[in-house]
Design an enzyme around this catalytic site. Structure first.
Site, PDB file in Angstrom:
ATOM      1  N   GLY A 219     -30.902 -23.939  48.617  1.00 55.22           N
ATOM      2  CA  GLY A 219     -31.468 -24.405  49.885  1.00 55.22           C
ATOM      3  C   GLY A 219     -32.139 -25.751  49.745  1.00 55.22           C
ATOM      4  O   GLY A 219     -31.840 -26.530  48.836  1.00 55.22           O
ATOM      5  N   GLU A 241     -30.915 -24.422  43.239  1.00 54.78           N
ATOM      6  CA  GLU A 241     -29.937 -25.444  43.622  1.00 54.78           C
ATOM      7  C   GLU A 241     -30.416 -26.011  44.949  1.00 54.78           C
ATOM      8  O   GLU A 241     -30.300 -25.370  45.991  1.00 54.78           O
ATOM      9  CB  GLU A 241     -28.539 -24.825  43.731  1.00 54.78           C
ATOM     10  N   LEU A 242     -30.976 -27.224  44.886  1.00 57.69           N
ATOM     11  CA  LEU A 242     -31.721 -27.763  46.026  1.00 57.69           C
ATOM     12  C   LEU A 242     -31.024 -28.919  46.729  1.00 57.69           C
ATOM     13  O   LEU A 242     -31.640 -29.634  47.500  1.00 57.69           O
ATOM     14  CB  LEU A 242     -33.114 -28.208  45.561  1.00 57.69           C
ATOM     15  N   CYS A 275     -23.972 -29.688  49.827  1.00 53.28           N
ATOM     16  CA  CYS A 275     -24.877 -30.241  48.824  1.00 53.28           C
ATOM     17  C   CYS A 275     -24.173 -31.287  47.961  1.00 53.28           C
ATOM     18  O   CYS A 275     -24.820 -32.172  47.385  1.00 53.28           O
ATOM     19  CB  CYS A 275     -25.454 -29.138  47.945  1.00 53.28           C
TER      20      CYS A 275
END
Length: 523
Positions: A219, A241-242, A275
């Site tokens: 997110g 996992e940003l 992403c």
């Protein structure tokens, strides 16, 4: 007529293209998480005793169930995320199927016990090996942009490693979440081994508060920080996992037509809500004008529309408020000197969540388009003098997830790739490594920590245990009690024998060293 009230204990499944509520799904009560965790722990205790070969066989059944229901799965992805159906098939269904196929085939090879050879003389009398134990119950807090690919690429290795999973899927995609739980049930996995909980941030917080053995979060940076803080308070390890601000470097010798197609697709696929989206484009000055003209030409040919229309290339953003954010980012860039070459405006005629894909030139690091994760259909470009400047500017970001290099010289591309700060770099391709089951995925800095996918991702799902068996069980060890001056001298001789330079030094100290091995302990 008054609007129909939505019950507070349900979550609506909303079509982003129309804003229509498709269905309602029961929301998980945060207070129920401790009991849910207990159920998962009981299931995991039994599952951990199942041989890896059997777990892998069960994954093959899961893959068969996914393949058989691929049309219904794709329909759900399109309905809740808004992406074109072909993207649902390639990016969600393929990744999920391939992940199940990879771990079902190679799971036993990836988790064998490993012999540990010992180099030092004292350790030669020992036999060592490494084994991989399950973590226990893994909490997964997942994202909406790839509502099957992201959670399933984490759940599948978790269960093959012997864990149970509680997965909080996004409240934007509750139908996809419900289908994930159903897939595992229909494939014959033990009850409560994979549990999907539904809700917003309050359910994610409750999941962490319930104290699973690990948390995996996908997110935003802001939410990721809160997750990291909550996990730290309970000493729960995490994988974050940003997101990213992925750079694409186009050198003058690249195939510009192919690279332009890649830039357009890499920036707009899933309406840019990726992403790994191409968010910062660096082009050598000598080819910038030609390259951007190609990007504009290709962008203008794209067809906007609902994902259910086979002719659609770019679907809607996930919610109307994201359209306003895109407008704010574009306007900020214009105010600071950037030039919009095409697109960049809302399309209310198509629906409240539609935004025209944009090509914007003259973007620099002072602009929000180069500072924040855009997460929308904007191709933002900056001209650079040469590869050295491109590398420097690409590395000038707090994000470090992925990047790509475009050149006709593969060796040069690999050299540049080695100098880029990123978890993955593709040469003459972009984004698609996410669909390679063996390739680890993850970054550092504001992009988070840890890895998913491949063996590196599988190792996040296990506890590494070292087992040591002594080959001389009937002999007391030289370093045990009692101590004294004689042992002190013998220990020094041993150090000189073991680590001294030259054969002569070793021979001089060999006799004294042996005294450490064969001494009377006096007990």
């Amino acid at each position: 007529m008054a609007a129909t009230a939505i019950p507070v204990d349900t979550i609506p499944s909303i079509d982003p293209a129309t804003g229509k509520v498709l269905a309602q799904f029961e929301k998980t009560r945060p207070s129920a998480l401790p009991d849910i965790l207990s159920l998962a722990r009981a299931a995991q205790f039994v599952w951990a005793a199942v041989p890896v070969e059997t777990r892998c066989a069960q994954l093959r059944v899961l893959r068969e169930r996914m393949m058989a229901s691929r049309d219904a799965l794709a329909d759900a992805v399109v309905a809740e995320s808004g992406k074109p159906r072909v993207e649902a098939l390639f990016a969600d269904i393929f990744v999920a199927l391939d992940t199940a196929g990879y771990f079902s085939k190679y799971g036993t090879r990836l988790l064998p016990s490993e012999r540990v050879p010992h180099h030092s003389i004292p350790a030669k009398a020992k036999s060592g090996r490494i084994v991989y134990d399950p973590v226990g119950v893994i909490g997964i807090i997942s994202s909406w942009n790839y509502p099957l690919a992201i959670p399933l690429s984490q759940i599948i290795p978790a269960v093959v490693a012997g864990n149970a999973v509680i997965c909080k899927t996004s409240d934007f995609t509750p139908q996809c979440g419900a289908l994930i739980e159903k897939l595992f049930a229909d494939a014959g996995f033990p009850k409560n081994l994979v549990i999907v909980v539904q809700g917003g941030g309050e359910v994610g917080q409750a999941l962490i508060d319930a104290a699973p053995d690990k948390i995996m979060f996908t997110g935003s940076v802001a939410t990721g920080r809160r997750v990291a803080e909550a996990c730290a308070k309970k000493l729960i390890p995490s994988v974050l996992e940003l997101g990213g601000k992925d750079a694409m470097i186009v050198l003058a010798d690249a195939n510009l037509d192919v690279a332009a197609s890649a830039a357009v697709w890499g920036s707009y696929t899933n309406c840019g809500q990726v992403c790994l989206s191409v968010e910062r484009l660096f082009v050598e000055q000598s080819v910038e004008e030609k390259f951007l003209a190609l990007c504009v030409e290709k962008t203008k040919k794209l067809r906007l529309g609902p994902g259910c229309d086979p002719a659609t290339d770019v679907g809607p953003l996930i919610r109307p408020q994201h359209v306003q954010r895109m407008s704010d980012l574009v306007n900020d860039a214009i105010a600071r000197g950037a030039r919009v070459l095409c697109g960049g405006k809302p399309r209310p005629d198509l629906g409240a969540s539609f935004f025209e894909p944009a090509v914007i030139a003259g973007v620099n690091s002072t602009m929000r388009l180069f500072q924040e994760e855009t997460f929308g259909p904007v191709l933002a470009a900056q001209s650079v003098k040469d590869a050295e400047e491109a590398i420097a500017r690409a590395n000038d970001s707090e994000f470090a997830l992925a990047a790509s290099v475009w050149t006709s010289d593969a060796k040069r591309g690999q050299t540049i790739a080695s100098r880029l700060r990123a978890g993955a770099v593709m040469v003459n391709d972009a984004v698609s490594y996410f669909g390679i089951a063996e390739a680890p995925h993850g970054g550092c800095g504001a992009s988070g920590w840890g890895r998913t996918h491949g063996k590196a991702g599988l190792l996040e799902m296990v506890q590494t245990k070292y087992i040591d068996v002594d080959r001389l069980p009937g002999r007391e060890k030289p370093w045990w009690y009692r101590y004294g001056a004689e042992l002190d001298r013998a220990a020094d001789s041993f150090l000189r024998f073991e680590f001294g330079e030259g054969l002569a030094a070793k021979l001089r100290n060999a006799r004294g060293a042996l005294k450490t091995m064969f001494r009377d302990h006096g007990f």
